[in-house]
Structure formats: structure tokens, C-alpha cells
Write a protein that holds these residues in place. Structure first.
Motif, PDB file in Angstrom:
ATOM      1  N   ARG A 294     -42.048 -63.607  31.635  1.00  0.00           N
ATOM      2  CA  ARG A 294     -43.216 -63.278  32.456  1.00  0.00           C
ATOM      3  C   ARG A 294     -44.466 -63.067  31.603  1.00  0.00           C
ATOM      4  O   ARG A 294     -45.590 -63.264  32.048  1.00  0.00           O
ATOM      5  CB  ARG A 294     -42.925 -62.002  33.256  1.00  0.00           C
ATOM      6  CG  ARG A 294     -43.780 -61.880  34.494  1.00  0.00           C
ATOM      7  CD  ARG A 294     -43.784 -60.466  35.073  1.00  0.00           C
ATOM      8  NE  ARG A 294     -42.510 -59.806  35.108  1.00  0.00           N
ATOM      9  CZ  ARG A 294     -41.761 -59.656  36.204  1.00  0.00           C
ATOM     10  NH1 ARG A 294     -42.158 -60.145  37.340  1.00  0.00           N
ATOM     11  NH2 ARG A 294     -40.620 -58.999  36.138  1.00  0.00           N
TER      12      ARG A 294
ATOM     13  N   ASN B 265     -43.622 -60.807  21.406  1.00  0.00           N
ATOM     14  CA  ASN B 265     -43.904 -59.877  22.502  1.00  0.00           C
ATOM     15  C   ASN B 265     -44.994 -58.919  22.030  1.00  0.00           C
ATOM     16  O   ASN B 265     -44.995 -58.508  20.871  1.00  0.00           O
ATOM     17  CB  ASN B 265     -42.634 -59.097  22.860  1.00  0.00           C
ATOM     18  CG  ASN B 265     -42.729 -58.439  24.220  1.00  0.00           C
ATOM     19  OD1 ASN B 265     -43.651 -57.666  24.476  1.00  0.00           O
ATOM     20  ND2 ASN B 265     -41.791 -58.758  25.094  1.00  0.00           N
TER      21      ASN B 265
ATOM     22  N   SER C 209     -38.805 -59.550  27.984  1.00  0.00           N
ATOM     23  CA  SER C 209     -38.623 -58.129  27.648  1.00  0.00           C
ATOM     24  C   SER C 209     -37.278 -57.846  26.990  1.00  0.00           C
ATOM     25  O   SER C 209     -37.155 -56.925  26.199  1.00  0.00           O
ATOM     26  CB  SER C 209     -38.772 -57.273  28.907  1.00  0.00           C
ATOM     27  OG  SER C 209     -37.832 -57.678  29.877  1.00  0.00           O
TER      28      SER C 209
ATOM     29  N   THR D 100     -27.104 -64.645  35.503  1.00  0.00           N
ATOM     30  CA  THR D 100     -26.994 -65.463  36.710  1.00  0.00           C
ATOM     31  C   THR D 100     -27.608 -66.846  36.487  1.00  0.00           C
ATOM     32  O   THR D 100     -27.863 -67.577  37.434  1.00  0.00           O
ATOM     33  CB  THR D 100     -27.676 -64.765  37.909  1.00  0.00           C
ATOM     34  OG1 THR D 100     -28.925 -64.223  37.468  1.00  0.00           O
ATOM     35  CG2 THR D 100     -26.827 -63.654  38.452  1.00  0.00           C
TER      36      THR D 100
ATOM     37  N   SER E  71     -36.783 -66.976  31.672  1.00  0.00           N
ATOM     38  CA  SER E  71     -36.160 -65.770  32.223  1.00  0.00           C
ATOM     39  C   SER E  71     -36.169 -65.900  33.747  1.00  0.00           C
ATOM     40  O   SER E  71     -36.851 -66.755  34.313  1.00  0.00           O
ATOM     41  CB  SER E  71     -36.936 -64.522  31.813  1.00  0.00           C
ATOM     42  OG  SER E  71     -38.166 -64.491  32.509  1.00  0.00           O
TER      43      SER E  71
ATOM     44  N   GLN F  69     -33.167 -71.249  34.214  1.00  0.00           N
ATOM     45  CA  GLN F  69     -32.911 -69.815  33.983  1.00  0.00           C
ATOM     46  C   GLN F  69     -31.742 -69.575  33.027  1.00  0.00           C
ATOM     47  O   GLN F  69     -30.668 -70.145  33.183  1.00  0.00           O
ATOM     48  CB  GLN F  69     -32.618 -69.112  35.303  1.00  0.00           C
ATOM     49  CG  GLN F  69     -32.443 -67.613  35.145  1.00  0.00           C
ATOM     50  CD  GLN F  69     -32.167 -66.940  36.468  1.00  0.00           C
ATOM     51  OE1 GLN F  69     -32.808 -67.251  37.465  1.00  0.00           O
ATOM     52  NE2 GLN F  69     -31.226 -66.023  36.478  1.00  0.00           N
ATOM     53  N   ILE F  70     -31.987 -68.701  32.076  1.00  0.00           N
ATOM     54  CA  ILE F  70     -30.960 -68.315  31.109  1.00  0.00           C
ATOM     55  C   ILE F  70     -30.589 -66.865  31.379  1.00  0.00           C
ATOM     56  O   ILE F  70     -31.460 -66.031  31.620  1.00  0.00           O
ATOM     57  CB  ILE F  70     -31.495 -68.496  29.672  1.00  0.00           C
ATOM     58  CG1 ILE F  70     -31.629 -69.995  29.383  1.00  0.00           C
ATOM     59  CG2 ILE F  70     -30.591 -67.827  28.645  1.00  0.00           C
ATOM     60  CD1 ILE F  70     -32.412 -70.318  28.153  1.00  0.00           C
TER      61      ILE F  70
END
Ligand SMILES: Cc1cc2nc3c(=O)[nH]c(=O)nc-3n(C[C@H](O)[C@H](O)[C@H](O)COP(=O)(O)OP(=O)(O)OC[C@H]3O[C@@H](n4cnc5c(N)ncnc54)[C@H](O)[C@@H]3O)c2cc1C
Length: 383
Positions: A263, A341, A322, A307, A289, A303-304
Motif C-alpha cells: 500500500r 519502507n 508493512s 491467502t 500485498s 497477491q503473495i
């Protein structure tokens, strides 16, 4: 109350026991108060005889295969209907379920059916005099919450990858007794984070042959799985089956370098920066993410995580991610993790080999320029 611990196992697509089931069995063994406490493995599905027999070869477990036409495809309704009466009859102390897409789906409803406690996304536990104290991450991994069950039976979902699979050592209480240490002292029963990251091969990378030999390696006498049939269960939904993922998604599994968007990239328009960085490596792919996929900046096949996909590239570059446990579950098997980050406290830095505390939109163009220069220099030297 019965002292029994029940594991709800799953079968992988190839018909062998899913690796998460072996993690659950190891977890269940460590929850025992002593080595004599029985562990019962329930394996729902259809055509599961071979997987049930493989699991029955593990020492210290009794296996019940639960077969029925309604269990042919995973369905939370069918699993709850089939499992609830069998579990109610046994009244176990703990019911261990994987916190994967299926487990997170059916476990809370199962707990409601049984009037049991439900503790989800468990990563670790320690033993106190009254029993285990479970812990899970909250606030994107910045805090740990500790929880104890207040009901006779607790459904506990275990985060995949949090516990070393294979045959578990003797229970923490056994070990404490053997060591002559006080059983009421806190005892970490999970591997340290760093060791776990290196020790656990990502489930997606395990070959069929490896899975088979891992199970057979624990051979202890002839397989003896009990098989029971459940009658047709009337369902309110009908699973239509599984569809193969689009070809593009296969790139992630084969990629040696993954540049992954979180994000923190700020918006869809900045994905282009990540594509430019990825284009500088051979066999590179873009990942994401869940926050990025939920926002629609990339399709969900990118998506990693827990899920999403499980990947283990040589280099994983996490951009504005994050480091929530659910994301780490899918990428902590990467050989080298570089995290960018702006928050020096971000949880991703706990698993990173290289930590860059920077604003992404200013740092990525510099990184791209430096990589390009390095490539050109290498090409020049090769001429
Ligand atoms: C059952 C369940 C399953 C889940 N499965 C998955 C899964 O498979 N995969 C997954 O990823 N998540 C999954 N999640 C969600 C997960 O818990 C997190 O919410 C998600 O991973 C957060 O994504 P993120 O790190 O991109 O976003 P955030 O948590 O919002 O993090 C954004 C990061 O970007 C940094 N940042 C912000 N701006 C900048 C900037 N300008 N420069 C540099 N850094 C910046 C911030 O400091 C922050 O650390 C699941 C959750 C649940 C409950």
C-alpha cells in the motif's frame, strides 16, 4: 473433558497430506501435557485413503478418514456438518486447524456449533500452569496479543509456516520434566523467527517425491487409518470446482526476482516504477500485498501471502509493505529480502536482509538508475 487433541488435516491437490497438516500435528504434539495424551487426526475428503494411510504412519497419532460425496470439493458448510457431530462425541481439549483459506473459513463456524472457544491466526504459545497461552499478531505485526481459552474445548487456527513441520519433539511439559526445570516457567516452543525463516521450505516448492519420503521417514508399523463414510449433506451452496489460474500467475512461482508492491507505493500509477525495476532483472515478476489487490491496483492473482501465493525467489524486494504475518507467510522463504519502507519500526524489517528506510517515490528512481548503470557497466566489461 477428554484429554484428546484433534487435528483437522487436509489433502494437497496431488493426493498427499498437505504440508500444513504436518505442521498441525507437530503443533498438537507440543500442546500435549504428556506424551501419553492421544492425538486424533480427522481427514475429510473423498479418495483420501492413501493420504490417511500416510498420516497413520506418523508415530503417536490415530487417523480417521472421513469420506463422503459432499466432501469432494471443499465447502465450509459440508465440513462443519461432517465434523461437528464427530467432534462433539469426542469432546477434545483442542481442535487444531490451519489458518489457511479453508481453515479461516470453517473454524469459527465449527467453534460456534460446538460451543467452543475459537482462537485464530496463532503464531506461538507458551505453557503456564493452567495450560497454553496462545499469541497472535495485531496492528500489522507491531503488537502481540496473548489469549487463553475459557471454554472446555478450543478451536485453534495455526498460521501456516509458524510451526516446524515433521515429527514434533516431546511436549514442552515433558521436556521441562526431563530437564528438571519448573513446568510453570515460560517456555518458548516455536523456533526463533530467524531459524524458522531459513528452516521452513515454502509449501509450494515441495515436490511430490519429497512429501512422500517425509511421511514415510516416520514409518512406525503398518498404516492403520480408520475410514468412515458420511451420508450426503444437504447444502445451501454448491461448489462448482477449481479453475486453473491464468498463465500470467505462473510467472510468480518461477521468478528468481520478485518486486512486490504494498500500500505504501501510494497508488496504481506507481506500479510502473516497480515494473521498470523488475525489467532490469532476468526472470523477474511483480507481486503484491493483499492491500494492493484489494485496492484494485493489481489483480488478485498477484497477491503473495497466506491467502495468495507462496514464493521463494532468490531476491524479494518489498516496496511499501508493512510485513503483516499473513504476507510473511507467503514470502519468508525468499533467499534475500530487501525491504523499502519509510517507517523504521515496520515489521517487515524483522525479516529483511537489507532494510532501506526511505520514501519510495524518491528512492525507487534512484535504485532503478543505479541498477541500470550497474548493468551497463557489466555489459561494457563483458565486451
Ligand atoms: C485472513 C487474512 C488473510 C490475509 N492474507 C493476506 C495475504 O495473503 N497477503 C497479504 O499481503 N496480506 C494478507 N492479509 C492482510 C494483511 O493482514 C495486511 O493487511 C496486508 O498485508 C497489508 O498490506 P500492506 O503491507 O501493503 O499495507 P499496510 O499494512 O498499509 O502497509 C503499508 C506500508 O507502507 C509504508 N509506507 C507508506 N507510505 C510509504 C512511502 N511513501 N514510502 C515508503 N513506505 C511507505 C508504511 O510505513 C507501511 O508499513 C490477510 C489478512 C487476513 C485477516
Amino acid at each position: 473433558m477428554n484429554a484428546e487433541i484433534v487435528v483437522i488435516a487436509e489433502v494437497a491437490a496431488e493426493g498427499w497430506p498437505a504440508p500444513v497438516s504436518l505442521e498441525l500435528i507437530a503443533f498438537a504434539k507440543s500442546l500435549r501435557r504428556n506424551a501419553a495424551e492421544p492425538i486424533r487426526v480427522f481427514l475429510p475428503g473423498i479418495g483420501i485413503g492413501a493420504a490417511a494411510a500416510e498420516l497413520a504412519r506418523l508415530p503417536g497419532v490415530a487417523v480417521t478418514g472421513i469420506e463422503g460425496e459432499s466432501l469432494a470439493s471443499y465447502s465450509a458448510e459440508a465440513w462443519k456438518e461432517a465434523l461437528a457431530p464427530l467432534l462433539a462425541a469426542r469432546n477434545p481439549r483442542f481442535i487444531c486447524v490451519s489458518h489457511n483459506a479453508n481453515g479461516a473459513d470453517f473454524a469459527p463456524g465449527l467453534a460456534v456449533r460446538l460451543g467452543a472457544a475459537c482462537i485464530t491466526a496463532v503464531e506461538a504459545f507458551r505453557i503456564e500452569a493452567e495450560g497454553p497461552v496462545f499469541s497472535r499478531s495485531i496492528l500489522k505485526g507491531k503488537l502481540q496479543m496473548e489469549i487463553v481459552p475459557e471454554a472446555e474445548t478450543a478451536v485453534v487456527t495455526l498460521l501456516p509456516g509458524a510451526f516446524r513441520r515433521g515429527d514434533a519433539p516431546s511436549s514442552p511439559m515433558d521436556k521441562a520434566r526431563e530437564d528438571g526445570t519448573n513446568t510453570t516457567q515460560n517456555e518458548a516452543v516455536l523456533l526463533p523467527e530467524e531459524f524458522r525463516r531459513k528452516a521452513i521450505p515454502p509449501t509450494g516448492a515441495t515436490t511430490l517425491k519429497e512429501k512422500k519420503s517425509e511421511v514415510q521417514g516416520d514409518r512406525a508399523g503398518p498404516p492403520a487409518a480408520e475410514m468412515i463414510s458420511v451420508p450426503d449433506i444437504p447444502l445451501k451452496t454448491r461448489p462448482l470446482g477449481l479453475l486453473p489460474a491464468p498463465d500470467e500467475a505462473a510467472d510468480l512461482a518461477a521468478a528468481e526476482v520478485i518486486v512486490s508492491a504494498g500500500r505504501g507505493i501510494g497508488g496504481e500509477e506507481n506500479i510502473e516504477l516497480l515494473r521498470r525495476l523488475a525489467s532490469l532483472f532476468s526472470r523477474a515478476a511483480i507481486g503484491a500485498s493483499r492491500a494492493v489487490c484489494d485496492a484494485g491496483w493489481l489483480p488478485c492473482r498477484y497477491q503473495i501471502g497466506q491467502t495468495g501465493k507462496t514464493v521463494s525467489p532468490r531476491l524479494y524486494i518489498a516496496c511499501g509493505i508493512s510485513g503483516a504475518l499473513q504476507h510473511l507467510a507467503g514470502m519468508r522463504g525468499s533467499q534475500c529480502i530487501v525491504a523499502v519502507n519509510r517507517d523504521p519500526q515496520a515489521a517487515i524489517f524483522r525479516v529483511a536482509d537489507v532494510a532501506v528506510v526511505e520514501e519510495l517515490v524518491s528512492f525507487l528512481p534512484l535504485l532503478i538508475a543505479a541498477c541500470r548503470k550497474h548493468r551497463e557497466g557489466a555489459a561494457e566489461a563483458g565486451r
